[in-house]
Design a protein around this motif. Structure first.
Motif, PDB file in Angstrom:
ATOM      1  N   TYR A   1     -58.583 -37.905  62.615  1.00 20.37           N
ATOM      2  CA  TYR A   1     -57.459 -38.030  61.855  1.00 20.37           C
ATOM      3  C   TYR A   1     -56.365 -39.551  61.524  1.00 20.37           C
ATOM      4  O   TYR A   1     -56.210 -39.478  62.916  1.00 20.37           O
TER       5      TYR A   1
ATOM      6  N   ARG B   1     -48.410 -21.738  65.852  1.00 18.02           N
ATOM      7  CA  ARG B   1     -49.395 -20.739  66.984  1.00 18.02           C
ATOM      8  C   ARG B   1     -49.554 -22.258  68.829  1.00 18.02           C
ATOM      9  O   ARG B   1     -50.922 -21.156  69.007  1.00 18.02           O
TER      10      ARG B   1
ATOM     11  N   ALA C   1     -52.317 -26.305  54.851  1.00 21.72           N
ATOM     12  CA  ALA C   1     -52.968 -26.502  55.977  1.00 21.72           C
ATOM     13  C   ALA C   1     -52.143 -24.612  56.756  1.00 21.72           C
ATOM     14  O   ALA C   1     -53.323 -24.874  57.776  1.00 21.72           O
ATOM     15  N   THR C   2     -51.431 -23.804  56.707  1.00 26.10           N
ATOM     16  CA  THR C   2     -51.099 -22.784  56.674  1.00 26.10           C
ATOM     17  C   THR C   2     -52.148 -21.760  56.735  1.00 26.10           C
ATOM     18  O   THR C   2     -52.734 -20.714  57.677  1.00 26.10           O
TER      19      THR C   2
ATOM     20  N   ASN D   1     -45.760 -26.592  60.717  1.00 23.29           N
ATOM     21  CA  ASN D   1     -45.725 -25.328  60.827  1.00 23.29           C
ATOM     22  C   ASN D   1     -46.584 -24.797  61.178  1.00 23.29           C
ATOM     23  O   ASN D   1     -46.073 -23.815  62.276  1.00 23.29           O
ATOM     24  N   LYS D   2     -47.756 -25.368  61.205  1.00 22.63           N
ATOM     25  CA  LYS D   2     -48.713 -23.960  61.498  1.00 22.63           C
ATOM     26  C   LYS D   2     -48.195 -25.040  63.548  1.00 22.63           C
ATOM     27  O   LYS D   2     -48.985 -23.584  64.580  1.00 22.63           O
TER      28      LYS D   2
ATOM     29  N   MET E   1     -53.944 -12.146  63.011  1.00 27.66           N
ATOM     30  CA  MET E   1     -54.128 -13.319  62.308  1.00 27.66           C
ATOM     31  C   MET E   1     -54.076 -13.735  60.534  1.00 27.66           C
ATOM     32  O   MET E   1     -52.664 -14.572  60.343  1.00 27.66           O
TER      33      MET E   1
ATOM     34  N   THR F   1     -55.441 -22.091  55.827  1.00 33.98           N
ATOM     35  CA  THR F   1     -56.800 -22.460  55.559  1.00 33.98           C
ATOM     36  C   THR F   1     -57.115 -21.518  57.357  1.00 33.98           C
ATOM     37  O   THR F   1     -56.526 -21.269  57.667  1.00 33.98           O
ATOM     38  N   PRO F   2     -58.857 -21.704  57.624  1.00 36.94           N
ATOM     39  CA  PRO F   2     -59.253 -20.704  58.629  1.00 36.94           C
ATOM     40  C   PRO F   2     -58.586 -21.146  59.801  1.00 36.94           C
ATOM     41  O   PRO F   2     -58.500 -22.505  60.359  1.00 36.94           O
ATOM     42  N   VAL F   3     -56.957 -20.771  60.460  1.00 38.30           N
ATOM     43  CA  VAL F   3     -56.903 -20.938  61.506  1.00 38.30           C
ATOM     44  C   VAL F   3     -57.629 -21.857  62.647  1.00 38.30           C
ATOM     45  O   VAL F   3     -56.725 -22.313  63.427  1.00 38.30           O
ATOM     46  N   ALA F   4     -58.651 -21.632  63.362  1.00 31.87           N
ATOM     47  CA  ALA F   4     -59.264 -22.788  64.156  1.00 31.87           C
ATOM     48  C   ALA F   4     -59.861 -23.915  63.543  1.00 31.87           C
ATOM     49  O   ALA F   4     -59.858 -25.091  64.394  1.00 31.87           O
ATOM     50  N   ASP F   5     -59.836 -23.692  61.851  1.00 24.50           N
ATOM     51  CA  ASP F   5     -59.560 -25.148  61.840  1.00 24.50           C
ATOM     52  C   ASP F   5     -58.719 -26.076  61.479  1.00 24.50           C
ATOM     53  O   ASP F   5     -57.535 -26.027  61.340  1.00 24.50           O
ATOM     54  N   LEU F   6     -57.995 -27.226  62.027  1.00 31.90           N
ATOM     55  CA  LEU F   6     -57.151 -28.062  61.764  1.00 31.90           C
ATOM     56  C   LEU F   6     -56.953 -28.884  60.959  1.00 31.90           C
ATOM     57  O   LEU F   6     -57.942 -28.555  60.169  1.00 31.90           O
TER      58      LEU F   6
ATOM     59  N   TYR G   1     -53.383 -21.526  69.868  1.00 33.48           N
ATOM     60  CA  TYR G   1     -53.235 -22.496  70.704  1.00 33.48           C
ATOM     61  C   TYR G   1     -53.235 -23.409  72.110  1.00 33.48           C
ATOM     62  O   TYR G   1     -52.128 -22.914  72.524  1.00 33.48           O
TER      63      TYR G   1
ATOM     64  N   PRO H   1     -57.884 -16.920  68.024  1.00 36.22           N
ATOM     65  CA  PRO H   1     -58.153 -18.836  67.981  1.00 36.22           C
ATOM     66  C   PRO H   1     -56.909 -19.378  66.559  1.00 36.22           C
ATOM     67  O   PRO H   1     -56.644 -20.233  66.650  1.00 36.22           O
ATOM     68  N   ASP H   2     -56.280 -17.756  66.678  1.00 43.10           N
ATOM     69  CA  ASP H   2     -54.712 -18.884  66.387  1.00 43.10           C
ATOM     70  C   ASP H   2     -53.673 -18.945  66.837  1.00 43.10           C
ATOM     71  O   ASP H   2     -52.518 -19.248  66.556  1.00 43.10           O
TER      72      ASP H   2
ATOM     73  N   GLY I   1     -48.671 -29.096  54.080  1.00 45.52           N
ATOM     74  CA  GLY I   1     -48.174 -28.061  55.522  1.00 45.52           C
ATOM     75  C   GLY I   1     -48.872 -26.505  55.230  1.00 45.52           C
ATOM     76  O   GLY I   1     -48.985 -25.469  55.358  1.00 45.52           O
TER      77      GLY I   1
ATOM     78  N   HIS J   1     -63.238 -22.948  69.353  1.00 45.21           N
ATOM     79  CA  HIS J   1     -63.065 -21.393  68.137  1.00 45.21           C
ATOM     80  C   HIS J   1     -62.506 -20.763  69.317  1.00 45.21           C
ATOM     81  O   HIS J   1     -63.139 -20.285  70.301  1.00 45.21           O
TER      82      HIS J   1
ATOM     83  N   GLN K   1     -50.876 -15.867  58.960  1.00 43.30           N
ATOM     84  CA  GLN K   1     -50.894 -16.559  57.798  1.00 43.30           C
ATOM     85  C   GLN K   1     -49.844 -16.524  56.514  1.00 43.30           C
ATOM     86  O   GLN K   1     -49.188 -17.104  55.683  1.00 43.30           O
TER      87      GLN K   1
END
Lengths: 744, 744
Positions: free
Chosen positions: B105, B442, A736-737, B437-438, A658, A739-744, B367, B364-365, A733, B359, A662
């Motif tokens: 958002y 994902r 955002a790539t 991108n994310k 994971m 940051t912790p993956v399960a945060d948006l 979605y 978690p990565d 962007g 999560h 990133q």
């Protein structure tokens, strides 16, 4: 039994049971938790294997590779180029030293060659039409290797045929400013032939800029001041030194774009859609021809007109004048003209890439790609065979370990021998077009070693910030060639260095332009890339590049006598590239340090604030959103670094994958295919071509320089705002790539 | 001590130690197995959890959700829309039934509203300038809910203000063909007002097509023949039946594009680059206004001229004539004109998405996104609250399991409440732009449930081929509402079915256009998407859509009385969406069947061969490369299926992740951002808008229809070749995504 004994026994028993529980729980690894992954899922870089590879990379084998590769000229699609395809296949399919598999990938691409019948020439034509002087550009046969029929005569690839004739002018490097300066001096450019020298702008740009001013033909020569530190006599040059002989001519592609000219964004398969060959964007609009400096001297030292500015003067031993036409007292009558006879033609030819693969043991769907081109202009000992000889030695050592069963990398390794690079990175570009999606989804990094040794003094590394750390790690562990006893890193830092706000004093890594096959990987696919070589001590030479570049003097003897007699610099590059390759393919945690982008972005931001801030403020454009975006990126990168660090203690393979993803995908986040619609393939918003001197975001800088003389309401200022949004969006962007993956 | 005692003690001690070791090793789970992956890495779909979720999804709670959501009008950016943002946040942050986190958002987007002061109106103006007849489009207050001040009056969002006046003509559905037909009949269109009916082409297209012919204003009405199965009397319509009352008017966006109109390809942050508001591409060029059929009747049934063609006739109970102008013996003098008064204005407003996240425990990565819009035109009971009430019930059930610690999905689940969909999918589009991108790297799939219940009869599913299998699996296990006792699947197949060469007889899944928030996911990001709903028995009604669509009659009472009195259809959709969501988020192997694309591609190929083959052959364009590409895709998909099947026996988590990534990334491989430069956001080469009737590759079909009347050497035929190459490249790239990862 006495109660104390009973208590003792019970306590003892409890202690034993407890000890057993502790032992059982902690001391015995769970054998094979059935559904969970095997322990090999956490396979990591093996330092012993790395050491073995470093030791086995052999200078003398690199020498023998080079001898074989550069034995004959092998311009793209020639019979010898095809022989080398077979050589590569044979090596990579060898049962003892080969890879898991190797294969060719053929494309039908548009090349350009001079006529085999009618040689390109340059003539001085007297006022009455008689030919007063004539020469055919090409190398004198100084070492017996220059007169072979398979030596392609000097030409400007993709320049159109034609025989324009006109008064000669001198236009320095043929940049837009150069022609504007001539124009400003009142020199009539319409209908002239422009003599220009290599350097400053790209080859094709000289002809494009010239044509805008009505110039009808272009000559391009290599000035001894730019290539030989001023030396120009036969006894000062090859084969008596590494210098370029007077007859040497730099060949090259004059196409403004890279990739097959007819199939942008499509792989050049026979059935693919092709542009109209007679109307291909990017080709020089007028005939162009490169010449050697002995011929250039005859023309330039006889020019009429006012003296050229000091910065336009060079090493031909005369005062360079601007023209037009020849001076009265010179070798040619005053009204003599120059005629450039170009007989090039466009041909569709097959060109192959050779790809060899070592399947990854744990993450076969993650690729580390390492490549170089195979085709040369003539013998191409330095360019590209010095790189290919290193590639083959690395593949031999890795292949041997692989075939013995000693080693298999964690990730897949793809080795590549690209075709037709000299015509504009064609093989590598077609490859990225064909496998676009899977390469973007799976490639961890691209390593390019084209010319592996320009000179013997120091490492030169170019790349994007994430690869800096792995190059540093590798080079700290390898001894530099020569008697210093220093590591490659410690030697490097003596020659090329900078002060970093993060690391204080470090070697300075260059950025990636489009000089070799890394270009489609970084600019089109957004794959973290690097280019490695050994190079000059810049205090000893100001040569634009090694002097015999793209000439018939770039031979094995040249390398052995003047560049790297003991091949230890080749070996040093092999070790550096090999170590970087192994670290990228084998490390459990990817050795890409994305937080090194923070420093770059902050530097770009500061340059924008200092260099463009006032101008932008005048037009009420705020850089605040960019400041916020850089802050966000910095925080996100630092956060990821901390999470990676915490994960080292209990690295679950899926969790490591994971964070590795990133790291891998960060570079992709800087792509925007809509950022530069006129720049074919360039979509990386940080590394696209930049005009002007401010080291900042290229789209923003270029847009500002176009807008600066227009009103706030102009389209040019709207484009500045658009470019600013493009950068902000890319940075947000990218953050955002990370940051912790399960945060948006 | 006696030796036996000693032996006994030693044996006892050893036994205890041994027991301890055994207990320690087997009975106590290792807290955090350091290097290897924990057993949870192979966490799979838990059928008991699935069953629990199915059982807990409660029809009466959905009803109460709907009552609350549709209690007041909540057009995008209105105070009530903001209240619902808070409602969503509260639900998703609830400590007992909420998610891990929830957040808004916000974007600054360009909306269009009618003037609050001056109502849009339509007037009939006599030859001397007197106003003979006038009406303000809008619903009569039939249920007490239509007269509220927060009911936005009917208008054509993004149509410009203006008060054009001219003779009235009737232009059927306002398609290009319709206007061409009028032109061909010699009717002067210049300066007229066109009365059109909803259907056929998009709203905005009617005005764009009209303006091309010099029409200066457009009216759009809903014909009772198209919406009410011909019924048009008050006692035949709501509140007496589900039919549209005579005063009902369909509101809607008349923008040709989707997403915030000013910030294409940028998230609409306050600082983002914006297009010029006065020159925005895609808006109607002339004023337009929707009206109800009672008002349309006054106009249409009084028209002069020849009778309209049979297919242009409708349910207003008179012979539709073409105009121009009114007939002598009708309600208005012969030379009366129609004046359309439009007072709309563009405003920048804040609109929020609400996103809630669960999560993932293992990946978690990865979605799975499930969303619906929140904004309505008026009360929006059906559109969109029937979907949101289902979304909230699913989140309640999953949130409860989550908060209890009973369950956590393998992958992350993102629930979304999009803003400003009615103005053109704005919230969802801005989201995809911001996290481009994310999301691409994902996201496994996107599930959309907008209108969850159109009617009570059968499931309707639209999606790309990979999601077909998971919808089938889910619906086979869920009972359909009603007394049949059939599964949703077995009920569905009775209504909508097709013969498949692979599966023989199966329910027929529809394709995805741009009717709801899935559009940016599939067309822009290439994420496998689906849209789920319950709908009509098409043998019972030919209604274009549920009759009160986008009117002030789409209320809670309407749903409860006429659509789904016991909310079992809502429950059925909740179960279907919930099951699909759980299967996608929890299955170890992703339940996406990419080989279902083989059938689609072969169908497209055959349609191309049959429908375009002869034409292409005339112009010497071969479909052979396409045949080869389809073959390759088919083989690659079948091969992957076999490898997945083999992997089931010893599923190593990293190996499963590898094949799952192949499944996930397949849809991305069909994207080409250069395929349709004029179609904003559309880059999926299989599902872009297609004109014409041949069900094949849209780019190819569209290019052929443009080229067919030109010569082989035309640019239009070059575009056909380019489109063919785009499809071939996409299919080859898609096949390459599916082949074994360490093969190139």
């Amino acid at each position: 039994m006495h109660w104390t004994k009973i208590v003792g026994l019970v306590v003892g028993a409890a202690a034993l049971l407890g000890l057993g529980i502790i032992l059982g729980h902690f001391a015995i690894p769970k054998a094979a938790d059935p559904p969970a992954s095997s322990t090999s899922d956490s396979q990591d870089l093996d330092l012993e294997i790395l050491d073995t590879v470093m030791k086995q990379l052999d200078a003398s084998r690199i020498r023998e590779n080079l001898r074989e590769l550069s034995k004959e000229p092998h311009v793209a699609s020639s019979p010898r180029d095809e022989d080398l395809v077979q050589l590569l296949l044979d090596r990579w399919r060898d049962k003892d030293t080969g890879l898991d598999s190797a294969q060719t990938y053929e494309y039908e691409v548009l090349l350009s060659f001079p006529s085999p019948e009618k040689r390109n020439s340059v003539e001085v034509v007297g006022p009455n039409g008689t030919i007063l002087h004539s020469f055919q550009p090409g190398e004198k046969n100084l070492t017996g290797e220059q007169a072979r029929p398979d030596v392609v005569q000097p030409y400007a690839a993709y320049a159109p045929s034609g025989t324009p004739q006109g008064l000669l002018i001198y236009a320095n490097q043929g940049s837009e400013e150069d022609f504007n300066r001539l124009q400003a001096q009142g020199i009539k450019l319409e209908g002239t032939i422009a003599l220009t020298r290599y350097g400053g702008v790209g080859r094709g740009a000289k002809a494009i800029n010239a044509a805008k001013h009505g110039v009808i033909g272009v000559l391009v020569y290599t000035d001894p001041g730019d290539i030989n530190d001023g030396k120009s006599l036969p006894n000062e040059t090859f084969p008596n030194s590494w210098g370029l002989p007077p007859s040497g001519v730099e060949r090259g592609s004059y196409d403004e774009y890279f990739g097959d000219p007819l199939t942008p964004y499509f792989p050049a398969h026979p059935s693919s859609f092709r542009l109209d060959q007679n109307n291909t964007p990017g080709f020089p609009p007028i005939p162009a021809q490169p010449i050697g400096f002995e011929d250039a001297k005859d023309l330039l030292c006889n020019l009429n007109g006012t003296s050229a500015p000091q910065s336009w003067q060079g090493g031909l031993g005369c005062d360079y004048k601007l023209g037009p036409g020849f001076q009265p007292a010179g070798s040619f009558p005053e009204n003599s003209q120059v005629k450039v006879n170009v007989y090039n033609s466009l041909v569709l030819r097959n060109s192959s890439n050779v790809l060899g693969i070592i399947h990854g043991a744990v993450e076969p769907d993650r690729y580390v790609i390492y490549g170089n081109h195979r085709d040369s202009w003539v013998h191409g000992a330095v360019d590209p065979s010095s790189g290919t000889s290193v590639l083959l030695e690395i593949s031999r050592v890795l292949g041997t370990l692989l075939k013995k069963g000693t080693w298999r990398p964690r990730r897949s390794i793809i080795l590549a021998s690209w075709g037709a690079e000299e015509f504009g990175l064609i093989g590598s570009t077609e490859f990225t077009e064909e496998f676009l999606n899977k390469l973007q989804a799976r490639t961890v990094a691209y390593i390019n070693v084209d010319i592996s040794v320009f000179a013997n003094d120091t490492l030169r590394a170019q790349g994007t910030p994430p690869v800096q750390s792995v190059i540093f790690s590798a080079t700290k562990e390898i001894k530099a060639p020569g008697p210093s006893g220093l590591s490659i890193y410690d030697n490097w830092i003596r020659y090329t260095n900078r002060s970093s706000p993060v690391y204080s004093w470090i070697p300075s890594m260059g950025t990636l332009g489009a000089g070799s096959d890394y270009a489609p990987f970084i600019h089109f696919l957004g794959i973290s890339s690097m280019d490695l070589a050994y190079t000059y001590d810049r205090s000893k030479t100001s040569a634009r590049i090694y002097p015999t570049y793209h000439t018939a003097f770039d031979t094995f003897d040249y390398v052995e006598k003047f560049l790297d007699p003991d091949f230890t610099s080749h070996q040093a590059v092999a070790r550096t590239a090999g170590s970087v390759l192994l670290r990228l393919s084998d490390s459990f945690f990817l050795p890409l340090n994305v937080s090194d982008y923070s420093e770059t972005l902050r530097g770009f931001l500061q340059a924008a604030q200092q260099g463009l801030g006032a101008l932008l403020q005048q037009h009420r454009i705020s850089l605040e959103p960019l400041v916020t975006a850089v802050d966000k990126f910095e925080a996100a990168a630092a956060g990821l670094l901390r999470r990676i660090s915490a994960l080292q203690n209990s690295p679950d393979p899926l969790q490591v994958r994971m964070v590795n993803d990133q790291l891998m995908f960060l570079e992709r986040a800087f792509l925007n295919p809509r950022a530069f619609p006129e720049e074919r393939y360039y979509s990386h918003v940080l590394w696209a071509p930049r005009t002007g001197s401010i080291a900042t975001f290229p789209g923003l800088a270029n847009a500002c320089s176009k807008a600066q003389d227009t009103n706030s309401g102009s389209e040019a200022w709207a484009e500045v705002k658009r470019q600013l949004s493009i950068v902000v969006m890319a940075l947000e962007g990218a953050a955002a790539t990370l940051t912790p993956v399960a945060d948006l």
